[in-house]
Design an enzyme around this catalytic site. Structure first.
Site, mmCIF file in Angstrom:
data_model
loop_
_atom_site.group_PDB
_atom_site.id
_atom_site.type_symbol
_atom_site.label_atom_id
_atom_site.label_comp_id
_atom_site.label_asym_id
_atom_site.label_seq_id
_atom_site.Cartn_x
_atom_site.Cartn_y
_atom_site.Cartn_z
ATOM 1 N N HIS A 63 33.949 29.838 53.534
ATOM 2 C CA HIS A 63 35.160 29.621 52.722
ATOM 3 C C HIS A 63 36.363 29.461 53.645
ATOM 4 C CE1 HIS A 63 37.470 30.933 48.843
ATOM 5 N NE2 HIS A 63 38.127 29.988 49.519
ATOM 6 N N HIS A 219 35.898 35.648 47.296
ATOM 7 C CA HIS A 219 36.972 36.600 47.627
ATOM 8 C C HIS A 219 37.075 37.741 46.606
ATOM 9 C CE1 HIS A 219 39.259 33.979 44.957
ATOM 10 N NE2 HIS A 219 39.498 33.074 45.894
ATOM 11 N N ARG A 230 37.611 51.326 30.913
ATOM 12 C CA ARG A 230 37.198 50.901 29.580
ATOM 13 C C ARG A 230 37.002 49.389 29.480
ATOM 14 N NH1 ARG A 230 40.789 55.060 28.269
ATOM 15 N NH2 ARG A 230 42.526 53.609 28.031
ATOM 16 N N ASP A 251 41.430 41.057 56.192
ATOM 17 C CA ASP A 251 42.608 40.745 57.000
ATOM 18 C C ASP A 251 43.647 41.850 56.952
ATOM 19 O OD1 ASP A 251 43.434 40.422 54.385
ATOM 20 O OD2 ASP A 251 44.368 38.460 54.689
ATOM 21 N N HIS A 254 44.431 41.377 51.898
ATOM 22 C CA HIS A 254 43.771 41.082 50.625
ATOM 23 C C HIS A 254 42.962 42.259 50.085
ATOM 24 C CE1 HIS A 254 44.778 36.909 51.606
ATOM 25 N NE2 HIS A 254 44.495 36.616 50.343
ATOM 26 N N ASP A 277 38.986 32.257 54.263
ATOM 27 C CA ASP A 277 39.792 31.628 53.205
ATOM 28 C C ASP A 277 41.100 31.100 53.806
ATOM 29 O OD1 ASP A 277 40.638 30.724 50.742
ATOM 30 O OD2 ASP A 277 41.151 32.688 49.946
#
Length: 381
Positions: A63, A219, A230, A251, A254, A277
């Site tokens: 990615h 990701h 719930r 990184d 994220h 990414d």
């Protein structure tokens, strides 16, 4: 062509071993303990003394969007070559050219440019294409361009496959969209890895997608609902299904280190994949960029849209490996997450490991995980 790597350290489940590795043409043919001096009388074309530094299998990035100020959706072969070169410089010997949501014409152009580059890469090898979109949920769009987000269209996907052939290796979708379950079944029949992200799927909708053939999470935790006790949602459904693997952008931005460790604890190294990414800011630094139809600002290595939304990353694979270890992931597992597991997920049988019979795609790292030397297809780069 014979290449001998001497006194290199490799990570094993039991610890670090010092080995010598004989490479003939593009393949690892012999691995011996350095103490054995097994190759004293071996005639070779080239030798490298690793001086005890860490040798890892070339990592695989499933990615990545850009690097070196180039976005692979820009319609040029130059952009793909620049990403290929940057990948190799940062410990990655194979990658998937990854799209962002766009018009069909722009996507087909990217596919054509990818086909032009394959076999002529100036760095890391292209392993295929990852379609991130356009069949994603606008509620979880992240940096995807909402102007091009749309519901699944089997006729459109057939046109994409007609142009790309078997280059399509992974497709990221939002399974709750109308027609997506049928699309997942279609992709499964074509042996494509079906991934989920940019999705507002409920727990139940995610489970249906897994039954139809989805096996991967793009990701993980990003661009999807958080876990609620719930309303457990997509993430919980993925975590409790052993056959579902997850991508992690390690990184320091994220994912919190505790989440990285939790993913590893639940999925293990065999079910967790390191990715970048990355957008075109990888290897360039802070500044303003145009990416995916958005204005993106990178400050202190963090890419964001004007509203503060995270917009991809600038991390490299060797940095992700280092950060994983610093966050408490065992080195051997971190290497698996960067190399072996993505190879298995993609069905690659000769890359991702340091083992006899495997391709000689190898990376030598220093103590700070910086790339010292690269070996690609048995040749020093």
């Amino acid at each position: 062509m014979k290449l001998l790597l001497q006194n290199v350290s490799i990570s094993e489940p039991t610890g670090i071993d010092s080995v010598d590795i004989l490479i003939e043409n593009e393949t690892i043919t012999t691995i011996a303990n350095t103490k054995e001096q097994a190759f004293v009388n071996e005639t070779v074309d080239s030798k490298i003394n690793g001086r005890g530094q860490l040798l890892i299998p070339g990592m695989l990035d499933v990615h990545i969007h850009g690097a070196n100020n180039f976005d692979m959706m820009d319609g040029t072969t130059k952009s793909i070559q620049e990403v290929s070169k940057k990948c190799l410089e940062t410990g990655c010997t194979g990658f998937l050219v990854t799209s962002v949501t766009s018009s069909l014409d722009a996507l087909l152009t990217m596919i054509d440019r990818t086909k032009d580059v394959i076999g002529h890469e100036e760095g890391a090898k292209i392993l295929g294409i990852h379609l991130e979109g356009p069949y994603l949920n606008v509620k979880r769009k992240g940096m995807q361009d909402p102007n091009y987000l749309r519901n699944p269209d089997l006729n459109e996907m057939a046109a994409i496959f007609e142009r790309a052939g078997d280059l399509i290796k992974m497709v990221t979708v939002a399974p709750e969209l109308p027609g997506c379950l049928e699309l997942i079944a279609y992709l499964k029949e074509k042996n494509v890895v079906v991934a989920i992200a940019h999705s507002d799927a409920t727990y139940e909708e995610a489970q249906e997608a897994f039954k139809k053939g989805a096996t991967h999470i793009t990701h993980c935790f990003n661009a999807m609902p958080p876990i609620h006790h719930r309303a457990p949602g997509l993430v919980t459904a993925a975590l409790e299904n052993d056959h579902v693997s997850v991508q992690a952008i390690v990184d320091g931005i994220h994912l919190h280190p505790g989440i990285v460790r939790l993913l590893h604890k639940i999925k293990g190294a065999d079910g967790m994949v390191l990715i970048t990414d990355a957008l075109q800011a990888m290897g360039v630094g802070d500044g303003a960029y145009e990416f995916g139809g958005h204005h993106v600002t990178v400050e202190n290595g963090v890419a964001r849209l004007k509203d503060g939304t995270l917009a991809s990353s600038t991390v490299t694979m060797n940095e992700a490996l280092k950060l994983s270890v610093e966050m408490g992931i065992p080195l051997n597992d971190a290497i698996k997450m960067g190399a072996t597991t993505p190879a298995v997920i993609l069905g690659e049988q000769k890359i991702g490991k340091i083992a006899v019979g495997y391709d000689a795609d190898l990376i030598l790292l220093d103590e700070d995980f910086r790339v010292v030397k690269t070996v690609l297809k048995g040749r020093v780069k």
